[in-house]
Design a protein around this motif. Structure first.
Motif, PDB file in Angstrom:
ATOM      1  N   ASP A  72      39.615 -91.943  39.904  1.00  0.00           N
ATOM      2  CA  ASP A  72      39.169 -90.545  39.975  1.00  0.00           C
ATOM      3  C   ASP A  72      40.263 -89.739  40.691  1.00  0.00           C
ATOM      4  OD1 ASP A  72      36.041 -89.079  40.059  1.00  0.00           O
ATOM      5  OD2 ASP A  72      37.786 -88.077  40.953  1.00  0.00           O
ATOM      6  N   THR A 128      29.990 -82.787  36.035  1.00  0.00           N
ATOM      7  CA  THR A 128      31.005 -81.753  35.802  1.00  0.00           C
ATOM      8  C   THR A 128      31.885 -82.077  34.599  1.00  0.00           C
ATOM      9  OG1 THR A 128      32.502 -82.825  37.391  1.00  0.00           O
ATOM     10  CG2 THR A 128      31.128 -81.017  38.224  1.00  0.00           C
ATOM     11  N   HIS A 158      30.702 -93.736  38.254  1.00  0.00           N
ATOM     12  CA  HIS A 158      31.560 -93.720  39.435  1.00  0.00           C
ATOM     13  C   HIS A 158      31.398 -95.044  40.181  1.00  0.00           C
ATOM     14  CE1 HIS A 158      32.104 -89.209  39.602  1.00  0.00           C
ATOM     15  NE2 HIS A 158      30.961 -89.242  38.910  1.00  0.00           N
ATOM     16  N   HIS A 188      32.204 -84.018  46.469  1.00  0.00           N
ATOM     17  CA  HIS A 188      32.343 -84.364  45.056  1.00  0.00           C
ATOM     18  C   HIS A 188      33.342 -83.436  44.357  1.00  0.00           C
ATOM     19  CE1 HIS A 188      31.180 -85.792  41.156  1.00  0.00           C
ATOM     20  NE2 HIS A 188      30.715 -84.636  40.776  1.00  0.00           N
TER      21      HIS A 188
HETATM   22  P1  5GP Z   1      30.892 -85.853  37.409  1.00  0.00           P
HETATM   23  O1  5GP Z   1      30.775 -84.670  38.307  1.00  0.00           O
HETATM   24  O2  5GP Z   1      30.890 -85.381  35.969  1.00  0.00           O
HETATM   25  O3  5GP Z   1      29.904 -86.955  37.678  1.00  0.00           O
HETATM   26  O4  5GP Z   1      32.285 -86.509  37.725  1.00  0.00           O
HETATM   27  C1  5GP Z   1      33.476 -86.124  37.147  1.00  0.00           C
HETATM   28  C2  5GP Z   1      34.554 -86.778  37.973  1.00  0.00           C
HETATM   29  O5  5GP Z   1      35.754 -86.633  37.267  1.00  0.00           O
HETATM   30  C3  5GP Z   1      34.760 -86.141  39.351  1.00  0.00           C
HETATM   31  O6  5GP Z   1      34.595 -87.113  40.351  1.00  0.00           O
HETATM   32  C4  5GP Z   1      36.175 -85.600  39.293  1.00  0.00           C
HETATM   33  O7  5GP Z   1      36.859 -85.768  40.505  1.00  0.00           O
HETATM   34  C5  5GP Z   1      36.788 -86.402  38.182  1.00  0.00           C
HETATM   35  N1  5GP Z   1      37.834 -85.726  37.438  1.00  0.00           N
HETATM   36  C6  5GP Z   1      37.863 -84.432  37.040  1.00  0.00           C
HETATM   37  N2  5GP Z   1      39.000 -84.165  36.360  1.00  0.00           N
HETATM   38  C7  5GP Z   1      39.692 -85.337  36.320  1.00  0.00           C
HETATM   39  C8  5GP Z   1      40.953 -85.691  35.751  1.00  0.00           C
HETATM   40  O8  5GP Z   1      41.673 -84.883  35.165  1.00  0.00           O
HETATM   41  N3  5GP Z   1      41.355 -86.979  35.910  1.00  0.00           N
HETATM   42  C9  5GP Z   1      40.590 -87.899  36.583  1.00  0.00           C
HETATM   43  N4  5GP Z   1      41.085 -89.136  36.678  1.00  0.00           N
HETATM   44  N5  5GP Z   1      39.400 -87.595  37.133  1.00  0.00           N
HETATM   45  C10 5GP Z   1      38.950 -86.325  37.003  1.00  0.00           C
END
Ligand code: 5GP
Length: 143
Positions: A36, A100, A107, A120
């Motif tokens: 992440d 997001t 995770h 987050h």
């Molecule tokens: P969600 O909020 O959808 O559960 O988690 C999305 C995750 O993707 C977040 O923890 C965020 O830090 C991660 N994330 C967002 N953009 C990128 C990216 O460009 N590359 C990587 N490796 N992780 C990302």
């Protein structure tokens, strides 16, 4: 099961197509694992299915099973690589739940007693640190 609202231009779809970079740690026929970019704890890793799947509700059960098998392997490696006292698995569905990126993901968060998590999706990590962490997880996976 497929989701007509799936956005093929979400960031994880771009990572899967090789159009965006990622510190990859694991890959099989069905799934990809990578660090992440805004880790909430050191070693915060994501596992995603390769299928264009928005969330758990739109996932093919077979793919969901494959994803959790990959999560088990990667979480075991993350636990070893970071000498984690605990491993937290988190999976968010829908904006209201805090999702997001609208491509199904799990995770994997290494936890240590008494150490709080960061916010987050907030602070970008140093790419060199992420590269080092990815290499530690790959070593633990033996890949
Ligand atoms: P969600 O909020 O959808 O559960 O988690 C999305 C995750 O993707 C977040 O923890 C965020 O830090 C991660 N994330 C967002 N953009 C990128 C990216 O460009 N590359 C990587 N490796 N992780 C990302």
């Amino acid at each position: 099961m497929s989701d007509p609202n799936y956005d093929p231009n979400n960031i994880f779809a771009k990572i899967l197509r090789g159009e965006a970079p990622a510190h990859k740690v694991y890959e099989d026929e069905w799934c990809l694992g990578f660090m992440d970019v805004m880790p909430q704890t050191p070693g915060h890793t994501l596992v995603i299915p390769k299928d264009p799947t928005t969330d758990v509700f739109h996932a093919d059960p077979e793919i969901l099973g494959r994803t959790m098998q990959a999560v088990q392997k990667v979480a075991t490696a993350v636990q070893a690589a970071f000498a984690a006292q605990g491993i937290m698995l988190v999976q968010l569905n829908g904006k209201a739940a805090g999702q997001t990126v609208f491509h199904l993901h799990v995770h994997i968060l290494p936890r240590q007693s008494g150490v709080d998590m960061r916010m987050h999706a907030q602070d970008m990590a140093d790419p060199e640190v992420l590269a080092d962490h990815a290499s530690r997880v790959r070593d633990a996976l033996g890949s």
